[in-house]
Design a protein around this motif. Structure first.
Motif, mmCIF file in Angstrom:
data_model
loop_
_atom_site.group_PDB
_atom_site.id
_atom_site.type_symbol
_atom_site.label_atom_id
_atom_site.label_comp_id
_atom_site.label_asym_id
_atom_site.label_seq_id
_atom_site.Cartn_x
_atom_site.Cartn_y
_atom_site.Cartn_z
ATOM 1 N N CYS A 177 -5.226 -6.153 0.916
ATOM 2 C CA CYS A 177 -4.733 -4.791 1.168
ATOM 3 C C CYS A 177 -5.453 -4.166 2.358
ATOM 4 O O CYS A 177 -4.822 -3.548 3.219
ATOM 5 N N ALA A 178 -6.782 -4.370 2.410
ATOM 6 C CA ALA A 178 -7.538 -3.784 3.519
ATOM 7 C C ALA A 178 -7.071 -4.383 4.839
ATOM 8 O O ALA A 178 -6.890 -3.674 5.836
ATOM 9 N N ASP A 179 -6.846 -5.704 4.857
ATOM 10 C CA ASP A 179 -6.390 -6.370 6.077
ATOM 11 C C ASP A 179 -4.997 -5.876 6.460
ATOM 12 O O ASP A 179 -4.716 -5.595 7.625
ATOM 13 N N ALA A 180 -4.133 -5.740 5.445
ATOM 14 C CA ALA A 180 -2.760 -5.302 5.719
ATOM 15 C C ALA A 180 -2.755 -3.879 6.279
ATOM 16 O O ALA A 180 -1.970 -3.567 7.175
ATOM 17 N N GLU A 181 -3.659 -3.027 5.769
ATOM 18 C CA GLU A 181 -3.723 -1.654 6.291
ATOM 19 C C GLU A 181 -4.011 -1.657 7.790
ATOM 20 O O GLU A 181 -3.506 -0.821 8.528
ATOM 21 N N ARG A 182 -4.845 -2.624 8.220
ATOM 22 C CA ARG A 182 -5.165 -2.694 9.646
ATOM 23 C C ARG A 182 -3.992 -3.209 10.466
ATOM 24 O O ARG A 182 -3.989 -3.110 11.675
ATOM 25 N N ARG A 183 -3.007 -3.806 9.804
ATOM 26 C CA ARG A 183 -1.880 -4.382 10.527
ATOM 27 C C ARG A 183 -0.639 -3.488 10.481
ATOM 28 O O ARG A 183 0.445 -3.931 10.829
#
Ligand code: ADP
Length: 620
Positions: free
Chosen positions: A355-361
Motif C-alpha cells: 500500500c505504501a509503495d502504491a501510494e507513491r505511484r
C-alpha cells in the motif's frame, strides 16, 4: 507391461509462502520484540474499520479482567469465612456475602466476555471490507506504468493473495493477545495484593507451560512448512485427474493408472509426515505436561512451606491456586495468539508495504484544467523507457496532429507505436519531452480528466463480463440514440440483433443466460465502445489484428467516415489501410524515421516505400 519408475520432481515453495522459512528460523524473543508494533498496526486497522467495535472489544476485555480480579479477591473472603472457627452453619452464613460477590463477578465476567467476543466478531467483516477496498482502490488508481514494473507486480500478487486476506486474523490475534495479557495482569495483580511472594510463584507455575506451548506451536509450524511442497504436488496431480482441460488427454493417452500412482506416492509422503507429527506432538505434550506438573508441584511445595511457616493464611493459599490456574489458561491463549499474530503479521506487513509503495505511484494531481479540445497536439522530443528495461522504447519522438486529421503510426513490431499511443492517451507520462494540447502541457493536467477526452480501441481490448450495453457505454449514460449510433458505426448493431436480449444480453457464459461472442463480434463491440465515448481524440491501436486485410480496410474506412470532427490516430501493420491517412509517421527503433502523405513517402523511397512494396507484392 511393467510400470515405469516414478520420478517425483521438487516443488519450489518460495513464491507461495515467501515467509515460511522466516517463521521456522525465528526464535520467540524476536517474535516478542515485533509484537508491540504489530499490535499497534492491527489496532490501527481495527480503529479505521470501526471505532465503536474496537473500543467495545478493548473496554469489555479490560472489564473482564477487573471482574476476574474481583472474583478472585472475593474467593479469599469465602475461604477465610469457611476456614474460620465455629459451627458450620455460622461459617457458611458468614461466607454468603463474599459468595454473592463471587457469583456476581463470574456472571458479569461471562457477560462482558460474550460482549467482547461479539464486538470482536463484528470487526472481522468490517476489516475485510476496509482492506479490500483499500487494496482495490489503490490497484485501480496507480499509474499504468506500475503494471510494467515486475517488482510492483510481485508485491501486488503477495498483497492480493495473502496480505489482504490475513488482515482480519491479524486483528483478531492482536485482540486475543491483548485480552490474554489483561487476564494475566489481573491474576498477577490479585496475587501481588494477597502476598508479594506469590508473584514469583506465578512465574514458576507458568514458565514450563509457556515453554511447552511455544515448542508445540513451532513443531506444528515446521511440519506444516515441510508439507507445503508435498501438498502442492498432490494438488497439481489432483487437478490433472479432475479438471476439464486435461480430461481428454488423460483418456486418449490412457494416463489414468500412471497419474493415480503419482498421486498415491505424494499422498503417502504427506500421510507419513502427518503421522510423524502426531507422534512428535504426543511426545512434546507429555514432556510439556510433565514439566508443567513439576512447576505446579514446586508451587504447591512452596505454598505448603509458606503455610507451615505462617507466612500466608490458608484462604490466601487456596485463592492463589485458583489464580495460578486461571493465569495458566490465559498464558496458553497468549502463546497461541502471539505465534499466529507474528506469522500473519509477516504477510500483513507485505500488504502494508504494498500500500505504501502504491501510494507513491499514484498519478500526480493536475495544476491546470484539461482543455475543452485542441486545434493542435504537439509531441516534442518525447522519450520513454519501461521500468527494468535497458533500452528506451521511445527516443526523442516529435510529431504534430491537427484537429480532425487522421494520422497513422506505422512501423515494424517493437518500433514503439503502442508506447507512443499510450503516451498520447495519457496512460504513460513521458520520461523526457512534452505533449501539448495547444498551449497546455499535459504534464500539468489531471491524467484522469485527460483520459475522459480520449478514446482508445485496442487490440487486446477487455471482454467485460457485463451486458452489451455496459460493454459499449462503460458505465457512462449518454442515452439510447448515442448507444445505437455508436453500435451502427462499428457494425455492432448486427451483432446485437442476433442476441436474445439485445443490448441487455450478458456477455459471459459463467452467468446464467450469458452469451459468448466470436473474436470478430467482440472486436465490433470494442470499436463501438470507442465511438460511444465523447472524445476529441480516438486512438485505434491495431483493433483489427484479428480481421483479414479486406475487413480491416472496410473498418478503417468506416472509422474515417464517421469520425465527426474527432481526431483519429490509426496504428496498423497493414499499410494498405493507411494510404488515405492525412499523414503517416513511420517509427523505427523508437524514433520517427520519416513522415508525410502516402504519395510523399513513396516518392521518398525510404523505409515506408520498402515496407509498402514488400506487402503489396505479397498480395499480388
Ligand atoms: P509496437 O507497438 O511498435 O510493436 P511497442 O510500443 O509495443 O511497439 O514496444 C516498443 C518497445 O518497448 C519494444 O522493444 C518492446 O519490447 C518494449 N516494451 C513494450 N511493452 C513493454 C513492457 N510492458 N515492458 C518492457 N518493455 C516493453
Amino acid at each position: 507391461m511393467p510400470d515405469e519408475p516414478l520420478e517425483l520432481s521438487d516443488i519450489s515453495i518460495s513464491d507461495w509462502y515467501p515467509h515460511a522459512d522466516t517463521m521456522t528460523e525465528v526464535g520467540f524473543p524476536a517474535i516478542a520484540r515485533r509484537l508491540p508494533a504489530l499490535i499497534r498496526q492491527a489496532l490501527g486497522i481495527a480503529w479505521t474499520a470501526s471505532r465503536r467495535d474496537t473500543l467495545a472489544t478493548i473496554a469489555l476485555s479490560l472489564l473482564g479482567g477487573v471482574f476476574t480480579a474481583f472474583g478472585l479477591l472475593a474467593t479469599t473472603g469465602v475461604l477465610t469465612a469457611l476456614f474460620s472457627q465455629g459451627p458450620t452453619p455460622d461459617r457458611v452464613m458468614a461466607a454468603l456475602p463474599s459468595l454473592a460477590v463471587v457469583a456476581v463477578s463470574a456472571t458479569l465476567r461471562s457477560a462482558v466476555g460474550a460482549g467482547a467476543g461479539w464486538a470482536q466478531a463484528r470487526l472481522t467483516p468490517q476489516i475485510s471490507r476496509a482492506t479490500e477496498q483499500r487494496l482495490y482502490g489503490l490497484t485501480s488508481h496507480v499509474e499504468l506504468v506500475a503494471y510494467d514494473d515486475p517488482e510492483f507486480h510481485d508485491a501486488l500478487e503477495r498483497a492480493n493473495n495473502r496480505g489482504a486476506v490475513v488482515a482480519d486474523s491479524v486483528v483478531t490475534e492482536a485482540l486475543d493477545v491483548v485480552t490474554a495479557a489483561i487476564g494475566i495482569c489481573a491474576t498477577a495483580g490479585v496475587l501481588g495484593v494477597l502476598h508479594p511472594v506469590l508473584l514469583p510463584l506465578l512465574l514458576l507455575a507458568v514458565l514450563p507451560d509457556a515453554w511447552a506451548a511455544v515448542r508445540g506451536a513451532r513443531m506444528r509450524y515446521a511440519t506444516m512448512y515441510g508439507l507445503i511442497p508435498t501438498r502442492r504436488h498432490k494438488w497439481i496431480v489432483g487437478d490433472l485427474l479432475a479438471e476439464r482441460s486435461p480430461a481428454a488427454e488423460v483418456r486418449s493417452f490412457t494416463m489414468r493408472s500412471f497419474l493415480l500412482r503419482l498421486y498415491d506416492a505424494v499422498a503417502r509422503a504427506e500421510q507419513d509426515l502427518m503421522l510423524r507429527l502426531a507422534r512428535r506432538q504426543a511426545v512434546a505434550r507429555v514432556l510439556g505436561e510433565a514439566l508443567g506438573g513439576i512447576g505446579t508441584g514446586l508451587v504447591y511445595v512452596v505454598l505448603g512451606l509458606l503455610l507451615a511457616g505462617g507466612a500466608i493464611p490458608l484462604a490466601v493459599a487456596g485463592t492463589a491456586v485458583l489464580a495460578i490456574r486461571s493465569a495458566q489458561q490465559s498464558l496458553n491463549n497468549l502463546m497461541f495468539a502471539t505465534n499466529r499474530l507474528y506469522e500473519q503479521g509477516l504477510y500483513f506487513t507485505d500488504f502494508l508495504e504494498f500500500c505504501a509503495d502504491a501510494e507513491r505511484r499514484l498519478p500526480r494531481a493536475g495544476r491546470l484544467p484539461v482543455p475543452g479540445g485542441f486545434e493542435r497536439i504537439a509531441v516534442r522530443d518525447v522519450t520513454f523507457t519501461y521500468p527494468g528495461s535497458a533500452t528506451p522504447a521511445l527516443r526523442g519522438v516529435s510529431l504534430e496532429i491537427r484537429r480532425g486529421e487522421v494520422v497513422a503510426l506505422v512501423g515494424e513490431n517493437g518500433s514503439g507505436k503502442t508506447t507512443l499511443a499510450k503516451i498520447l492517451a495519457g496512460l504513460y507520462a513521458p520520461a523526457g519531452g512534452t505533449v501539448h494540447w495547444d498551449d497546455t502541457d499535459l504534464a500539468d493536467v489531471d491524467p484522469e480528466a485527460l483520459r475522459r477526452r480520449t478514446a482508445v480501441i485496442a487490440q487486446d481490448h477487455t471482454r467485460w463480463p457485463l451486458t452489451v450495453r455496459d460493454n459499449i457505454t462503460m458505465g457512462t449514460d449518454r442515452g439510447r440514440p448515442a448507444l445505437e449510433r455508436a453500435a451502427a458505426v462499428a457494425g455492432a448493431d448486427e451483432v446485437v440483433a442476433g442476441l436474445p436480449l439485445g443490448y441487455r444480453t450478458l456477455l459471459d457464459r459463467r452467468f446464467a443466460g450469458g452469451q459468448e461472442l466470436s473474436g470478430g463480434q467482440w472486436q465490433r463491440i470494442a470499436v463501438a465502445r470507442g465511438f460511444h465515448r465523447d472524445a476529441d481524440l480516438l486512438i485505434c491501436d491495431e483493433p483489427t489484428a484479428a480481421l483479414d486485410a479486406r475487413a480491416e480496410h472496410a473498418l478503417f474506412e468506416r472509422i474515417r467516415a464517421h469520425a465527426e470532427g474527432r481526431t483519429v490516430i490509426l496504428i496498423t501493420h497493414r499499410l494498405a489501410s493507411v494510404r488515405y491517412a492525412d499523414r503517416i509517421y513511420v517509427l523505427e527503433h523508437g524514433g520517427i524515421a520519416e513522415h508525410g502523405s502516402h504519395e510523399a513517402l513513396m516518392r521518398n523511397d525510404g523505409l515506408y516505400a520498402d515496407l509498402y512494396t514488400l506487402q503489396a507484392s505479397a498480395y499480388k
